[in-house]
Design a protein around this motif. Structure first.
Motif, PDB file in Angstrom:
ATOM      1  N   PRO A 190       0.810  -1.226   0.000  1.00  0.00           N
ATOM      2  CA  PRO A 190       0.000   0.000   0.000  1.00  0.00           C
ATOM      3  C   PRO A 190       0.844   1.277   0.000  1.00  0.00           C
ATOM      4  O   PRO A 190       0.442   2.289  -0.558  1.00  0.00           O
ATOM      5  N   ARG A 191       2.020   1.199   0.611  1.00  0.00           N
ATOM      6  CA  ARG A 191       2.927   2.364   0.569  1.00  0.00           C
ATOM      7  C   ARG A 191       3.380   2.614  -0.867  1.00  0.00           C
ATOM      8  O   ARG A 191       3.461   3.761  -1.317  1.00  0.00           O
ATOM      9  N   LEU A 192       3.666   1.543  -1.603  1.00  0.00           N
ATOM     10  CA  LEU A 192       4.061   1.705  -3.013  1.00  0.00           C
ATOM     11  C   LEU A 192       2.906   2.310  -3.824  1.00  0.00           C
ATOM     12  O   LEU A 192       3.126   3.140  -4.714  1.00  0.00           O
ATOM     13  N   ILE A 193       1.682   1.897  -3.498  1.00  0.00           N
ATOM     14  CA  ILE A 193       0.509   2.456  -4.192  1.00  0.00           C
ATOM     15  C   ILE A 193       0.400   3.954  -3.897  1.00  0.00           C
ATOM     16  O   ILE A 193       0.176   4.773  -4.813  1.00  0.00           O
ATOM     17  N   ALA A 194       0.593   4.308  -2.634  1.00  0.00           N
ATOM     18  CA  ALA A 194       0.489   5.725  -2.253  1.00  0.00           C
ATOM     19  C   ALA A 194       1.562   6.559  -2.956  1.00  0.00           C
ATOM     20  O   ALA A 194       1.289   7.680  -3.421  1.00  0.00           O
ATOM     21  N   ILE A 195       2.775   6.015  -3.058  1.00  0.00           N
ATOM     22  CA  ILE A 195       3.862   6.759  -3.720  1.00  0.00           C
ATOM     23  C   ILE A 195       3.540   6.928  -5.213  1.00  0.00           C
ATOM     24  O   ILE A 195       3.744   8.008  -5.788  1.00  0.00           O
ATOM     25  N   ALA A 196       3.020   5.866  -5.827  1.00  0.00           N
ATOM     26  CA  ALA A 196       2.692   5.945  -7.262  1.00  0.00           C
ATOM     27  C   ALA A 196       1.594   6.991  -7.502  1.00  0.00           C
ATOM     28  O   ALA A 196       1.638   7.753  -8.473  1.00  0.00           O
ATOM     29  N   ARG A 197       0.619   7.041  -6.610  1.00  0.00           N
ATOM     30  CA  ARG A 197      -0.439   8.069  -6.704  1.00  0.00           C
ATOM     31  C   ARG A 197       0.159   9.470  -6.612  1.00  0.00           C
ATOM     32  O   ARG A 197      -0.136  10.346  -7.416  1.00  0.00           O
ATOM     33  N   GLU A 198       1.001   9.621  -5.610  1.00  0.00           N
ATOM     34  CA  GLU A 198       1.565  10.935  -5.324  1.00  0.00           C
ATOM     35  C   GLU A 198       2.487  11.405  -6.455  1.00  0.00           C
ATOM     36  O   GLU A 198       2.438  12.565  -6.877  1.00  0.00           O
ATOM     37  N   LYS A 199       3.297  10.473  -7.003  1.00  0.00           N
ATOM     38  CA  LYS A 199       4.307  10.864  -8.002  1.00  0.00           C
ATOM     39  C   LYS A 199       3.789  10.771  -9.438  1.00  0.00           C
ATOM     40  O   LYS A 199       4.443  11.233 -10.366  1.00  0.00           O
ATOM     41  N   GLY A 200       2.656  10.091  -9.618  1.00  0.00           N
ATOM     42  CA  GLY A 200       2.089   9.976 -10.973  1.00  0.00           C
ATOM     43  C   GLY A 200       2.794   8.947 -11.844  1.00  0.00           C
ATOM     44  O   GLY A 200       2.528   8.855 -13.049  1.00  0.00           O
ATOM     45  N   VAL A 201       3.671   8.160 -11.262  1.00  0.00           N
ATOM     46  CA  VAL A 201       4.290   7.025 -11.967  1.00  0.00           C
ATOM     47  C   VAL A 201       4.443   5.873 -10.976  1.00  0.00           C
ATOM     48  O   VAL A 201       4.600   6.092  -9.777  1.00  0.00           O
ATOM     49  N   SER A 202       4.389   4.652 -11.513  1.00  0.00           N
ATOM     50  CA  SER A 202       4.657   3.470 -10.697  1.00  0.00           C
ATOM     51  C   SER A 202       6.042   2.978 -11.075  1.00  0.00           C
ATOM     52  O   SER A 202       6.294   2.612 -12.226  1.00  0.00           O
ATOM     53  N   ALA A 203       6.947   2.964 -10.086  1.00  0.00           N
ATOM     54  CA  ALA A 203       8.358   2.732 -10.420  1.00  0.00           C
ATOM     55  C   ALA A 203       8.877   1.398  -9.906  1.00  0.00           C
ATOM     56  O   ALA A 203       8.344   0.811  -8.960  1.00  0.00           O
ATOM     57  N   TYR A 204       9.919   0.942 -10.590  1.00  0.00           N
ATOM     58  CA  TYR A 204      10.752  -0.170 -10.111  1.00  0.00           C
ATOM     59  C   TYR A 204      12.201   0.277 -10.299  1.00  0.00           C
ATOM     60  O   TYR A 204      12.466   1.303 -10.936  1.00  0.00           O
ATOM     61  N   VAL A 205      13.131  -0.485  -9.716  1.00  0.00           N
ATOM     62  CA  VAL A 205      14.538  -0.081  -9.761  1.00  0.00           C
ATOM     63  C   VAL A 205      15.283  -0.934 -10.791  1.00  0.00           C
ATOM     64  O   VAL A 205      15.155  -2.163 -10.794  1.00  0.00           O
ATOM     65  N   GLY A 206      16.043  -0.281 -11.658  1.00  0.00           N
ATOM     66  CA  GLY A 206      16.827  -1.008 -12.673  1.00  0.00           C
ATOM     67  C   GLY A 206      15.907  -1.761 -13.610  1.00  0.00           C
ATOM     68  O   GLY A 206      14.952  -1.195 -14.162  1.00  0.00           O
ATOM     69  N   ASP A 207      16.179  -3.075 -13.767  1.00  0.00           N
ATOM     70  CA  ASP A 207      15.307  -3.879 -14.651  1.00  0.00           C
ATOM     71  C   ASP A 207      14.100  -4.450 -13.910  1.00  0.00           C
ATOM     72  O   ASP A 207      13.270  -5.137 -14.507  1.00  0.00           O
ATOM     73  N   GLY A 208      14.014  -4.181 -12.617  1.00  0.00           N
ATOM     74  CA  GLY A 208      12.834  -4.602 -11.850  1.00  0.00           C
ATOM     75  C   GLY A 208      12.721  -6.100 -11.656  1.00  0.00           C
ATOM     76  O   GLY A 208      11.668  -6.589 -11.246  1.00  0.00           O
ATOM     77  N   GLN A 209      13.801  -6.813 -11.910  1.00  0.00           N
ATOM     78  CA  GLN A 209      13.720  -8.277 -11.772  1.00  0.00           C
ATOM     79  C   GLN A 209      14.040  -8.746 -10.350  1.00  0.00           C
ATOM     80  O   GLN A 209      14.045  -9.942 -10.075  1.00  0.00           O
ATOM     81  N   ASN A 210      14.357  -7.804  -9.464  1.00  0.00           N
ATOM     82  CA  ASN A 210      14.554  -8.194  -8.057  1.00  0.00           C
ATOM     83  C   ASN A 210      13.225  -8.694  -7.476  1.00  0.00           C
ATOM     84  O   ASN A 210      12.151  -8.194  -7.829  1.00  0.00           O
ATOM     85  N   ARG A 211      13.320  -9.706  -6.625  1.00  0.00           N
ATOM     86  CA  ARG A 211      12.107 -10.416  -6.193  1.00  0.00           C
ATOM     87  C   ARG A 211      11.812 -10.264  -4.697  1.00  0.00           C
ATOM     88  O   ARG A 211      12.731 -10.250  -3.885  1.00  0.00           O
ATOM     89  N   TRP A 212      10.518 -10.169  -4.405  1.00  0.00           N
ATOM     90  CA  TRP A 212      10.030 -10.170  -3.019  1.00  0.00           C
ATOM     91  C   TRP A 212       9.184 -11.430  -2.806  1.00  0.00           C
ATOM     92  O   TRP A 212       8.266 -11.689  -3.610  1.00  0.00           O
ATOM     93  N   PRO A 213       9.425 -12.163  -1.736  1.00  0.00           N
ATOM     94  CA  PRO A 213       8.477 -13.223  -1.378  1.00  0.00           C
ATOM     95  C   PRO A 213       7.222 -12.617  -0.747  1.00  0.00           C
ATOM     96  O   PRO A 213       7.221 -11.430  -0.377  1.00  0.00           O
TER      97      PRO A 213
END
Ligand SMILES: NC(=O)c1ccc[n+]([C@@H]2O[C@H](COP(=O)([O-])OP(=O)(O)OC[C@H]3O[C@@H](n4cnc5c(N)ncnc54)[C@H](OP(=O)(O)O)[C@@H]3O)[C@@H](O)[C@H]2O)c1
Length: 297
Positions: free
Chosen positions: A167-190
């Protein structure tokens, strides 16, 4: 069993309370406010007033129970070292109250900062010792005197009422107007659904081994770009890559975690306890309107 639960009013703790009561256990839940006490009573738990700072309240709660589940944590990421110190003192106090008995205690930890030795972090891997939160070290100090085990949660425990990292990522994407990932975004979260996690806490309480580490991992590793992709599509904002330097500015305090690649396994946990996650995956759960209906904290 009569089980003392700290964090019993929280997102995960309240689900554990339901799981325990549903299985016929009695719950003594820690509450630090009238609202928390009322919600616990409504859930069918006995209320124990106190707080993480009030060590005597923790001692008396643990002393009157057949087992302890510790999930409370002060989620102040700007004063994280102080929160970690409070956690350490709380664990030492709870453990001391159980010392010399075989009454089990579960300490909550995380998979995110495990020092992975293979393709997936396992229950045998250790936490990065530079991380301020020392829940597992605190446990080591009491493990020779009490029946303690560790339950490690993945960075996303999802489900209705989630107010964690996603939900924090959702809030940041709302606020910044983009949904971001870092580099190629292939880093993984369980990830794990909170109902599956709560079920595992119960199994560990009922039949976990002293000194064991357990992983509440259902999705072993969701590429961060997939999480950003669903958020972007649902919010109708562009999905963009950020360099590691720009990520710190974009994500704020969560930036460090956004780039971590930390896939993890729960194979040993499943084998030892017969735990099987049955709920939906993080991506299926996230890709529902409810995650996007309200601005979540
Ligand atoms: N949610 C996730 O995705 C996730 C992922 C990895 C690990 N974890 C860990 O899992 C555990 C539970 O997380 P959660 O998401 O359920 O957290 P949460 O919803 O924020 O709940 C935190 C709980 O701790 C209690 N608490 C906070 N400060 C306290 C204090 N000073 N004294 C007594 N109680 C206090 C809260 O009580 P009030 O209701 O009174 O505020 C609440 O019951 C934490 O250790 C967390 O770090 C969570």
């Amino acid at each position: 069993m009569r089980i003392f639960v700290t964090g019993a009013t929280g997102f995960i703790g309240s689900t554990i309370v339901q799981e325990l009561i549903g299985a016929g256990h009695q719950v003594l839940g820690l509450a630090r406010s009238d609202a928390g006490a009322a919600s616990l009573a409504a859930a069918g738990a006995e209320v124990h007033r106190g707080s993480l700072e009030d060590l005597e309240s923790l001692r008396t709660g643990a002393a009157s129970a057949d087992g302890v589940i510790h999930t409370a944590f002060i989620h102040d990421f700007l004063n994280y070292t102080a929160a970690a110190e409070t956690d350490k003192r709380a664990i030492a106090t709870l453990g001391a109250a159980l010392a010399g008995s075989d009454r089990p205690m579960i300490v909550t930890s995380g998979t995110l900062l495990l020092q992975r030795q293979g393709p997936l972090a396992t229950e045998d891997d250790a936490i990065d010792s530079n991380f301020p939160r020392k829940s597992e070290d605190a446990l080591l100090e009491i493990s020779s005197r009490a029946h303690v085990s560790v339950l490690r949660l993945p960075p996303s425990v999802h489900g209705d009422g989630d107010h964690g990292f996603v939900p924090r990522l959702i809030a940041i994407a709302r606020e910044k107007g983009v949904s971001a990932y870092v580099g190629d975004g292939q880093n993984r979260w369980p990830a794990v659904h909170r109902l599956d996690a709560a079920h595992l806490y119960r199994l560990v309480m009922e039949k976990g081994s002293a000194g064991a580490h357990y992983h509440a991992v259902a999705d072993e590793g969701v590429p961060f770009k997939e999480i950003a992709g669903v958020i972007g599509r649902r919010l109708n904002v562009p999905v963009v890559s950020k360099s590691p330097v720009d990520a710190a500015d974009h994500f704020g305090w969560i930036g460090h975690f956004a780039s971590i690649d930390s896939p993890a396994s729960s194979a040993h946990t499943q084998e030892r306890l017969g735990w099987r996650p049955t709920q939906c995956s993080l991506i299926a759960d996230l890709d529902r309107p409810s995650y996007f209906e309200v601005e979540q904290k």
